[in-house]
Design a protein around this motif. Structure first.
Motif, mmCIF file in Angstrom:
data_model
loop_
_atom_site.group_PDB
_atom_site.id
_atom_site.type_symbol
_atom_site.label_atom_id
_atom_site.label_comp_id
_atom_site.label_asym_id
_atom_site.label_seq_id
_atom_site.Cartn_x
_atom_site.Cartn_y
_atom_site.Cartn_z
ATOM 1 N N UNK A 251 3.322 1.631 -38.157
ATOM 2 C CA UNK A 251 2.014 1.191 -37.663
ATOM 3 C C UNK A 251 1.889 1.159 -36.136
ATOM 4 N N UNK A 252 3.024 1.024 -35.421
ATOM 5 C CA UNK A 252 2.887 0.970 -33.954
ATOM 6 C C UNK A 252 2.812 2.363 -33.310
ATOM 7 N N UNK A 253 2.771 3.434 -34.134
ATOM 8 C CA UNK A 253 2.526 4.785 -33.590
ATOM 9 C C UNK A 253 1.150 5.209 -34.114
#
Ligand code: HEM
Length: 439
Positions: A251-253
């Motif tokens: 999710x953090x990309x």
């Protein structure tokens, strides 16, 4: 009178007429104008733009993106793609998206892409063979990349005419709408809305379904037993859209479905008109040099692609994709510092970095007016330079020569007499070119 003599003879206060002289050179005789500039005023400041003509200075402009940016492209590109890397410099967006796109367009695909391009070109040439001539721009040079957009990128479009229209309307606004005509811009945005709707539906088809995994248990299991991919066992999976639709990121990309669809549009917009232009111009340049043509043909017949491709890219040097690339100067900058030509470029200037001119700079390119296939690769800037170097350089690098090779291999290929045998242009863009060959 030369361009500079005419320019200098016009009084300083008559800005409009001064600009007219340079505009005429830029749009109708770039090689004549830039030759004069290389010899006399290599960094030429006019009231409208700055022209940069020597090899090292062009590369300096294109590699200093904090001073010479691409942000002027954003008003035309963002409404079509959302944030686009060609309209952004030094951003996290660029860093991430370029890396992802490189990984889904691997070099291992190139033999497959070249083969596909060759087969599509042969089919176009077979189809026109009964007429013993072909209209190169539409029926070959655009036809091949449009079909490849379907077969390789995975974006076939609803029909070919719609694909031609989407490619042209978007390019017309992004790169040719110099007067900012709102109708041209609207047509581009309209095409992007149509493309987005089409690609959103297609995305769902490209995505492997969770249910497929559970119903086909053996296929699902087999993924855990694949040997690690190496150059030897590499097997091309599907098309590029399928690869993108099935990428999984933590999710953090952030790389959403919307971004994937934007990149599918960039494939169409970026790959059709430029590829078509270069194929057309390469064929024209080779046919107009009978001795070179014979040597290139020998390499084609011997299936010596390494040699043949050099003929093609050298031919394109004499009529390149874009004689210059446009940049916006973000802050005062001293170009070519420490040389006799050092010049301060003022913040807010529009800079035309003459990549076409640079490929004729005798200080770097030996005997530039000669046709030579012995030049080092770095002499060429067909695909730009610096952080915005073409993302499809490697693909166009095999597609263009393969298409040219297929037409050269047709027996009796020749220029037709009179007007028909000349390339017709709209600005820098070829619109029609008919050549003859035997049935
Ligand atoms: C013969 C065909 C082609 C030529 C001559 C060409 C030329 C160029 C040039 C000169 C640039 C740099 C523009 C600038 O710096 O202002 C560029 C950028 C770009 N091209 Fe191509 N191109 C071709 C084919 C393709 C293909 C097949 C693709 C798609 C795979 C593609 C995708 C791109 C993209 C995404 C950029 C932007 C790169 C960035 O901003 O980092 N091009 N192209």
């Amino acid at each position: 009178m030369s361009y500079l003599e005419r320019y200098d003879s016009i009084p300083t206060e008559n800005l409009e007429d001064k600009v007219k002289v340079i505009n005429q050179g830029v749009w109708t005789d770039w090689s004549g104008l830039f030759k004069e500039l290389r010899e006399n005023r290599p960094i030429f400041i006019t009231p409208k733009f700055v022209l940069v003509s020597l090899f090292p200075d062009v590369q300096e402009v294109l590699s200093r993106s904090e001073f010479f940016s691409v942000r002027a492209f954003a008003p035309k590109m963002d409404p079509v793609f959302g944030p686009c890397m060609l309209a952004r410099d030094n951003s996290d967006h660029n860093w991430r998206e370029k890396s992802i796109m490189r990984s889904v367009l691997p070099l291992e695909d190139l033999p497959r892409v070249r083969k596909m391009a060759g087969e599509i070109a042969k089919s176009a040439l077979d189809k026109s063979a009964t007429n013993q001539k072909i209209e190169v721009v539409h029926d070959l040079a655009k036809f091949v990349p449009i079909r490849l957009c379907g077969d390789y990128f995975g974006f076939p479009g609803p029909d070919l005419d719609t694909m031609y229209r989407w490619a042209k309307t978007t390019q017309d606004d992004m790169f040719r709408n110099l007067t900012n005509d709102p109708k041209i811009h609207e047509a581009s945005v309209q095409s992007s809305n149509e493309m987005r709707a089409y690609l959103t539906d297609l995305f769902e088809e490209k995505k492997f379904k969770e249910t497929e995994k559970s119903t086909n248990f053996f296929t699902y299991l087999s993924q855990f037993f694949q040997p690690q991919t190496t150059e030897e066992n590499y097997t091309a999976p599907g098309d590029v859209f399928t690869r993108l639709a099935n990428l999984k990121f933590p999710p953090d990309i952030p790389f959403s479905k919307e971004r994937i669809i934007a990149h599918m549009m960039i494939f169409l917009v970026g790959s059709i008109e430029g590829t078509a232009q270069v194929i057309t111009q390469a064929i024209d340049q080779l046919l107009n040099r009978p001795e070179i043509f014979q040597k290139a043909l020998e390499a084609a017949k011997a299936n010596d692609d390494e040699t043949f491709d050099k003929y093609v890219w050298e031919a394109v040097r004499f009529n390149p994709f874009s004689p210059f690339l446009v940049r916006f100067c973000e802050a005062d900058y001293t170009l070519a510092a420490g040389t006799p030509r050092e010049t301060i470029i003022s913040r807010g200037s529009v800079v035309l970095a003459g990549v076409g001119s640079a490929m004729f700079d005798p200080a770097i390119v030996k005997d530039p007016d000669e046709f030579s296939i012995d030049r080092p690769q770095y002499n060429y800037m067909h695909f730009g330079y610096g952080s915005h170097t073409c993302g499809g350089e490697h693909i166009a690098g095999v597609v263009v020569p393969e298409v040219v090779k297929q037409i050269l291999l047709r027996p009796g290929l020749k220029l037709l007499p009179g007007e028909e045998g000349k390339v017709k242009y709209q600005g820098y863009i070829p619109t029609r070119f008919v050549v003859g060959y035997d049935r």
